[in-house]
Design a protein around this motif. Structure first.
Motif, PDB file in Angstrom:
ATOM      1  N   THR A   1      -5.308   9.675   6.229  1.00  0.00           N
ATOM      2  CA  THR A   1      -5.492   8.232   6.128  1.00  0.00           C
ATOM      3  C   THR A   1      -5.553   7.601   7.516  1.00  0.00           C
ATOM      4  O   THR A   1      -5.160   8.209   8.515  1.00  0.00           O
TER       5      THR A   1
ATOM      6  N   GLU B   1      -5.079   0.869  -1.867  1.00  0.00           N
ATOM      7  CA  GLU B   1      -4.800   2.281  -1.621  1.00  0.00           C
ATOM      8  C   GLU B   1      -4.916   2.568  -0.119  1.00  0.00           C
ATOM      9  O   GLU B   1      -5.680   1.918   0.584  1.00  0.00           O
ATOM     10  N   PRO B   2      -4.159   3.560   0.398  1.00  0.00           N
ATOM     11  CA  PRO B   2      -4.337   3.955   1.799  1.00  0.00           C
ATOM     12  C   PRO B   2      -5.805   4.274   2.071  1.00  0.00           C
ATOM     13  O   PRO B   2      -6.463   4.897   1.239  1.00  0.00           O
ATOM     14  N   LEU B   3      -6.290   3.840   3.223  1.00  0.00           N
ATOM     15  CA  LEU B   3      -7.702   4.045   3.560  1.00  0.00           C
ATOM     16  C   LEU B   3      -7.905   5.475   4.046  1.00  0.00           C
ATOM     17  O   LEU B   3      -7.428   5.847   5.119  1.00  0.00           O
TER      18      LEU B   3
ATOM     19  N   ALA C   1       0.838  -1.190   0.000  1.00  0.00           N
ATOM     20  CA  ALA C   1       0.000   0.000   0.000  1.00  0.00           C
ATOM     21  C   ALA C   1       0.876   1.244   0.000  1.00  0.00           C
ATOM     22  O   ALA C   1       1.911   1.294   0.656  1.00  0.00           O
ATOM     23  N   ARG C   2       0.472   2.254  -0.754  1.00  0.00           N
ATOM     24  CA  ARG C   2       1.216   3.507  -0.812  1.00  0.00           C
ATOM     25  C   ARG C   2       0.684   4.433   0.272  1.00  0.00           C
ATOM     26  O   ARG C   2      -0.192   5.247   0.040  1.00  0.00           O
ATOM     27  N   HIS C   3       1.220   4.297   1.477  1.00  0.00           N
ATOM     28  CA  HIS C   3       0.702   5.001   2.636  1.00  0.00           C
ATOM     29  C   HIS C   3       0.853   6.506   2.478  1.00  0.00           C
ATOM     30  O   HIS C   3       1.920   7.009   2.165  1.00  0.00           O
TER      31      HIS C   3
ATOM     32  N   SER D   1      -5.195  -0.045   4.557  1.00  0.00           N
ATOM     33  CA  SER D   1      -5.403   0.177   3.133  1.00  0.00           C
ATOM     34  C   SER D   1      -6.676  -0.534   2.689  1.00  0.00           C
ATOM     35  O   SER D   1      -7.178  -1.444   3.364  1.00  0.00           O
ATOM     36  N   HIS D   2      -7.208  -0.098   1.547  1.00  0.00           N
ATOM     37  CA  HIS D   2      -8.456  -0.632   1.022  1.00  0.00           C
ATOM     38  C   HIS D   2      -8.339  -0.673  -0.501  1.00  0.00           C
ATOM     39  O   HIS D   2      -8.102   0.343  -1.144  1.00  0.00           O
TER      40      HIS D   2
ATOM     41  N   MET E   1      -2.960   9.076  -1.814  1.00  0.00           N
ATOM     42  CA  MET E   1      -4.288   8.609  -2.178  1.00  0.00           C
ATOM     43  C   MET E   1      -4.537   8.796  -3.662  1.00  0.00           C
ATOM     44  O   MET E   1      -4.351   9.898  -4.204  1.00  0.00           O
TER      45      MET E   1
ATOM     46  N   VAL F   1      -9.964   6.755  -4.691  1.00  0.00           N
ATOM     47  CA  VAL F   1     -10.024   6.282  -3.309  1.00  0.00           C
ATOM     48  C   VAL F   1     -11.334   6.694  -2.658  1.00  0.00           C
ATOM     49  O   VAL F   1     -11.754   7.847  -2.751  1.00  0.00           O
TER      50      VAL F   1
END
Length: 248
Positions: free
Chosen positions: A104, A69-71, A3-5, A65-66, A8, A12
């Motif tokens: 996030t 992608e970062p949540l 995941a790319r913290h 993440s979801h 976004m 997203v």
């Protein structure tokens, strides 16, 4: 899945609510139904965990993440009432949700021990009175003591106290503490004691940072000894006794 913290993508979706329930499950509420899996990643080890069950999550910082992608979340993750309710359950590990500066969702997992969460302090008329609630420990009923323990030198000083299930109240007189003053400054840590067990008094559930500098309690005096409760750097409740120099 990496995941790319904090970054976004354009598609997203944003959660309205993201909280940790008292049974250590992650509650995510979306503007509309969504069946995507939540993935948690430990920022230090890279370990990943799928799903909303947080049982056994190791200590540290985890990012959510979801769908790769970062949540993103609108929830700041703070509710004092919610944290007090969470602390009602005896536990050895605390899990808190938080929103990063990038918007996030992250989780903080840390080891905890039972203590008394301070909800009120009154310093007046030669007495320090404290009210609080048991955090992370079982309810207690019956008499107790409020114990002041000097970090160096004097023997502990205690006063009457009581537990009423989760609620605690106690007091200690300042004169016996001041009577032992042999150095210019002495620091005393406060504990609730019952059955030979001491529970620290602290204020750790609110969102007030740097309490040591920002929270000021009234000072009392026993002759030249100034007595003032304060919060330590770890948000524990303590008392500083200082001999004030005579003015020339």
């Amino acid at each position: 899945m990496e995941a790319r913290h904090g970054v976004m993508g354009p598609g997203v979706r944003r959660a309205v609510t993201s909280r940790v329930n008292s049974d250590d499950t992650l509650r995510i509420e979306w503007p509309e139904p969504d069946d995507g899996e939540i993935v948690l990643r430990n920022v230090e080890t890279g370990e990943e965990r799928e799903g909303a069950d947080l049982t056994g999550l190791r200590a540290g910082i985890w990012m959510a993440s979801h769908r790769g992608e970062p949540l993103a979340t609108d929830d700041p993750g703070f509710s004092l009432d919610g944290l007090l309710a969470y602390a009602e359950t005896p536990r050895t590990r605390e899990i808190r949700a938080f929103r990063t500066s990038g918007g996030t969702l992250g989780l903080t997992v840390r080891e905890v021990k039972p203590y008394v969460e301070v909800t009120g302090v009154q310093s007046d008329d030669g007495v320090i009175e404290v009210e609080g609630l048991i955090a992370y420990g079982p309810p207690i009923e019956g008499p107790a003591t409020l114990v002041a323990v000097a970090r160096r030198g004097p023997e502990p000083v205690s006063g009457p106290a009581a537990f009423h299930r989760r609620r605690f109240e106690g007091s200690v007189r300042i004169a016996p503490m001041a009577a032992t003053q042999v150095r210019r400054r002495v620091f005393w840590d406060l504990h609730a004691e019952v059955g030979g067990v001491r529970l620290p008094l602290a204020a750790r559930l609110d969102d007030v940072t740097d309490k040591k500098a920002r929270v000021r309690f009234p000072a009392q005096y026993v002759e030249r000894v100034r007595v003032r409760p304060y919060y330590t750097e770890s948000d524990s409740l303590a008392v500083a006794l200082t001999v004030e120099e005579e003015s020339s």
